[in-house]
Motif scaffolding. Structure first.
Motif, PDB file in Angstrom:
ATOM      1  N   ILE A 200       0.843  -1.195   0.000  1.00 38.10           N
ATOM      2  CA  ILE A 200       0.000   0.000   0.000  1.00 38.10           C
ATOM      3  C   ILE A 200       0.878   1.245   0.000  1.00 38.10           C
ATOM      4  N   GLN A 201       0.736   2.035  -1.052  1.00 40.01           N
ATOM      5  CA  GLN A 201       1.409   3.340  -1.116  1.00 40.01           C
ATOM      6  C   GLN A 201       0.502   4.368  -0.446  1.00 40.01           C
ATOM      7  N   THR A 202       1.048   5.102   0.502  1.00 37.97           N
ATOM      8  CA  THR A 202       0.202   6.029   1.252  1.00 37.97           C
ATOM      9  C   THR A 202       0.947   7.318   1.552  1.00 37.97           C
ATOM     10  N   GLU A 203       0.185   8.383   1.801  1.00 36.36           N
ATOM     11  CA  GLU A 203       0.765   9.651   2.214  1.00 36.36           C
ATOM     12  C   GLU A 203      -0.172  10.336   3.201  1.00 36.36           C
ATOM     13  N   GLU A 204       0.387  11.209   4.005  1.00 40.87           N
ATOM     14  CA  GLU A 204      -0.394  11.860   5.048  1.00 40.87           C
ATOM     15  C   GLU A 204       0.055  13.308   5.209  1.00 40.87           C
ATOM     16  N   PHE A 205      -0.933  14.194   5.319  1.00 42.33           N
ATOM     17  CA  PHE A 205      -0.673  15.621   5.540  1.00 42.33           C
ATOM     18  C   PHE A 205      -0.841  15.906   7.034  1.00 42.33           C
ATOM     19  N   ILE A 206       0.228  16.383   7.681  1.00 40.03           N
ATOM     20  CA  ILE A 206       0.214  16.672   9.109  1.00 40.03           C
ATOM     21  C   ILE A 206       0.575  18.147   9.321  1.00 40.03           C
ATOM     22  N   ASP A 207      -0.289  18.834  10.037  1.00 37.14           N
ATOM     23  CA  ASP A 207       0.018  20.226  10.362  1.00 37.14           C
ATOM     24  C   ASP A 207      -0.178  20.460  11.847  1.00 37.14           C
ATOM     25  N   THR A 208       0.508  21.447  12.359  1.00 39.19           N
ATOM     26  CA  THR A 208       0.407  21.771  13.778  1.00 39.19           C
ATOM     27  C   THR A 208       0.695  23.252  13.986  1.00 39.19           C
ATOM     28  N   THR A 209       0.130  23.783  15.059  1.00 40.34           N
ATOM     29  CA  THR A 209       0.322  25.202  15.401  1.00 40.34           C
ATOM     30  C   THR A 209       0.744  25.297  16.861  1.00 40.34           C
ATOM     31  N   ILE A 210       1.791  26.052  17.095  1.00 34.40           N
ATOM     32  CA  ILE A 210       2.271  26.281  18.460  1.00 34.40           C
ATOM     33  C   ILE A 210       2.007  27.738  18.807  1.00 34.40           C
ATOM     34  N   VAL A 211       1.187  27.931  19.810  1.00 28.19           N
ATOM     35  CA  VAL A 211       0.803  29.283  20.217  1.00 28.19           C
ATOM     36  C   VAL A 211       1.889  29.872  21.113  1.00 28.19           C
ATOM     37  N   ARG A 212       2.375  31.042  20.728  1.00 27.19           N
ATOM     38  CA  ARG A 212       3.365  31.758  21.522  1.00 27.19           C
ATOM     39  C   ARG A 212       2.809  33.132  21.912  1.00 27.19           C
ATOM     40  N   THR A 213       3.556  33.828  22.743  1.00 21.99           N
ATOM     41  CA  THR A 213       3.083  35.123  23.248  1.00 21.99           C
ATOM     42  C   THR A 213       2.978  36.160  22.146  1.00 21.99           C
ATOM     43  N   LEU A 214       4.011  36.274  21.350  1.00 19.17           N
ATOM     44  CA  LEU A 214       4.030  37.302  20.316  1.00 19.17           C
ATOM     45  C   LEU A 214       3.539  36.800  18.958  1.00 19.17           C
ATOM     46  N   SER A 215       3.781  35.527  18.697  1.00  9.98           N
ATOM     47  CA  SER A 215       3.366  34.978  17.393  1.00  9.98           C
ATOM     48  C   SER A 215       3.188  33.467  17.510  1.00  9.98           C
ATOM     49  N   ASN A 216       2.535  32.919  16.523  1.00 12.80           N
ATOM     50  CA  ASN A 216       2.320  31.474  16.489  1.00 12.80           C
ATOM     51  C   ASN A 216       3.247  30.815  15.486  1.00 12.80           C
ATOM     52  N   ASP A 217       3.756  29.655  15.856  1.00 11.29           N
ATOM     53  CA  ASP A 217       4.559  28.857  14.918  1.00 11.29           C
ATOM     54  C   ASP A 217       3.631  27.864  14.224  1.00 11.29           C
ATOM     55  N   GLN A 218       3.766  27.776  12.920  1.00 12.35           N
ATOM     56  CA  GLN A 218       2.924  26.865  12.140  1.00 12.35           C
ATOM     57  C   GLN A 218       3.791  25.994  11.241  1.00 12.35           C
ATOM     58  N   PHE A 219       3.437  24.719  11.223  1.00 17.18           N
ATOM     59  CA  PHE A 219       4.200  23.764  10.411  1.00 17.18           C
ATOM     60  C   PHE A 219       3.236  22.795   9.724  1.00 17.18           C
ATOM     61  N   ALA A 220       3.571  22.445   8.504  1.00 16.07           N
ATOM     62  CA  ALA A 220       2.779  21.467   7.750  1.00 16.07           C
ATOM     63  C   ALA A 220       3.741  20.638   6.895  1.00 16.07           C
ATOM     64  N   ARG A 221       3.592  19.318   6.987  1.00 15.78           N
ATOM     65  CA  ARG A 221       4.483  18.417   6.240  1.00 15.78           C
ATOM     66  C   ARG A 221       3.659  17.300   5.593  1.00 15.78           C
ATOM     67  N   ILE A 222       4.177  16.835   4.477  1.00 19.34           N
ATOM     68  CA  ILE A 222       3.545  15.717   3.768  1.00 19.34           C
ATOM     69  C   ILE A 222       4.474  14.508   3.892  1.00 19.34           C
ATOM     70  N   TYR A 223       3.952  13.455   4.498  1.00 14.20           N
ATOM     71  CA  TYR A 223       4.721  12.216   4.705  1.00 14.20           C
ATOM     72  C   TYR A 223       4.259  11.161   3.709  1.00 14.20           C
ATOM     73  N   ARG A 224       5.218  10.455   3.150  1.00 18.99           N
ATOM     74  CA  ARG A 224       4.910   9.377   2.205  1.00 18.99           C
ATOM     75  C   ARG A 224       5.571   8.094   2.673  1.00 18.99           C
ATOM     76  N   GLY A 225       4.936   6.993   2.352  1.00 22.82           N
ATOM     77  CA  GLY A 225       5.509   5.708   2.753  1.00 22.82           C
ATOM     78  C   GLY A 225       4.882   4.529   2.040  1.00 22.82           C
ATOM     79  N   THR A 226       5.483   3.373   2.237  1.00 23.71           N
ATOM     80  CA  THR A 226       4.997   2.119   1.649  1.00 23.71           C
ATOM     81  C   THR A 226       4.773   1.114   2.768  1.00 23.71           C
ATOM     82  N   ILE A 227       3.534   0.704   2.927  1.00 18.86           N
ATOM     83  CA  ILE A 227       3.177  -0.255   3.973  1.00 18.86           C
ATOM     84  C   ILE A 227       2.986  -1.624   3.325  1.00 18.86           C
ATOM     85  N   ARG A 228       3.704  -2.609   3.858  1.00 16.71           N
ATOM     86  CA  ARG A 228       3.642  -3.973   3.316  1.00 16.71           C
ATOM     87  C   ARG A 228       2.940  -4.884   4.314  1.00 16.71           C
ATOM     88  N   LEU A 229       1.832  -5.452   3.874  1.00 20.01           N
ATOM     89  CA  LEU A 229       1.102  -6.407   4.702  1.00 20.01           C
ATOM     90  C   LEU A 229       1.506  -7.820   4.301  1.00 20.01           C
TER      91      LEU A 229
END
Length: 199
Positions: A67-96
């Motif tokens: 199974i070829q699969t990918e996943e979009f993961i994002d996160t936000t870190i709230v800070r006093t003056l500004s927020n940090d935001q990150f988003a990454r796309i992960y890909r992989g191959t799952i073998r059953l």
């Protein structure tokens, strides 16, 4: 001068006890020779089958669904003056597939022309299935720490695993396993092949 012919006395072998003794001994010898030949052939076949079975189990991991699969993961870190935001796309191959080292001791039972095969449960063969070299940063604002990176990686891994390791995909892998083992053991000379997979 008239020649005198010596009368020939016909010998009836069918009525001779010696003939029947020799015939019986010959048939007995022939019977045991043929029996020995058949036994040698069967022993050779059994030996070859045992070697084939050992070779099958020596291949520790058998893959039955990829199974070829990918996943979009994002996160936000709230800070006093500004927020940090990150988003990454992960890909992989799952073998059953199945780890044959986890098969029970008597994983195959052969009776005449029938083979009973008992296989271990389907599992994810490689737990580190994410291709980090193929992971892409979609958006990044702020400082990416090692802790945050590992957290996003773990979340992607759990999500991808949950999406791939479903009842439907497990059944598909089991069906593929049954078909492959039936084909292999039919080729080894077994007319009937029954496969049971551990749940």
């Amino acid at each position: 001068m008239r020649r005198t012919r010596t009368p020939q006395i016909p010998v009836s072998w069918a009525k001779s006890p010696i003939f029947w003794v020799i015939l019986v001994i010959g048939l007995v010898v022939l019977y045991f020779i043929k029996k020995a030949e058949v036994k040698d052939q069967n022993e050779g076949k059994i030996g070859e089958t045992a070697m084939d079975i050992t070779s099958i189990k020596s291949i520790a991991e058998w893959e039955f669904l990829t199974i070829q699969t990918e996943e979009f993961i994002d996160t936000t870190i709230v800070r006093t003056l500004s927020n940090d935001q990150f988003a990454r796309i992960y890909r992989g191959t799952i073998r059953l597939g199945m780890d044959m080292q986890k098969a029970r001791k008597n994983w195959i039972v052969c009776k005449h022309d029938t083979a009973y095969i008992y296989l271990p449960a389907v599992e994810i063969l490689d737990t580190e299935f994410i291709d980090e070299a193929n992971t892409r940063t979609f958006y990044e604002s702020g400082r990416m720490t090692a802790t945050l990176k590992n957290k996003m990686y773990s979340k992607a891994k759990r999500t991808m695993k949950a999406r791939a390791f479903t009842k439907q995909n497990i059944k598909m892998a089991e069906d593929n396993a049954k078909q492959q083992f039936k084909t292999m053991f039919n080729a080894l000379g077994f007319k009937v092949v029954k496969v049971e997979i551990k749940k």
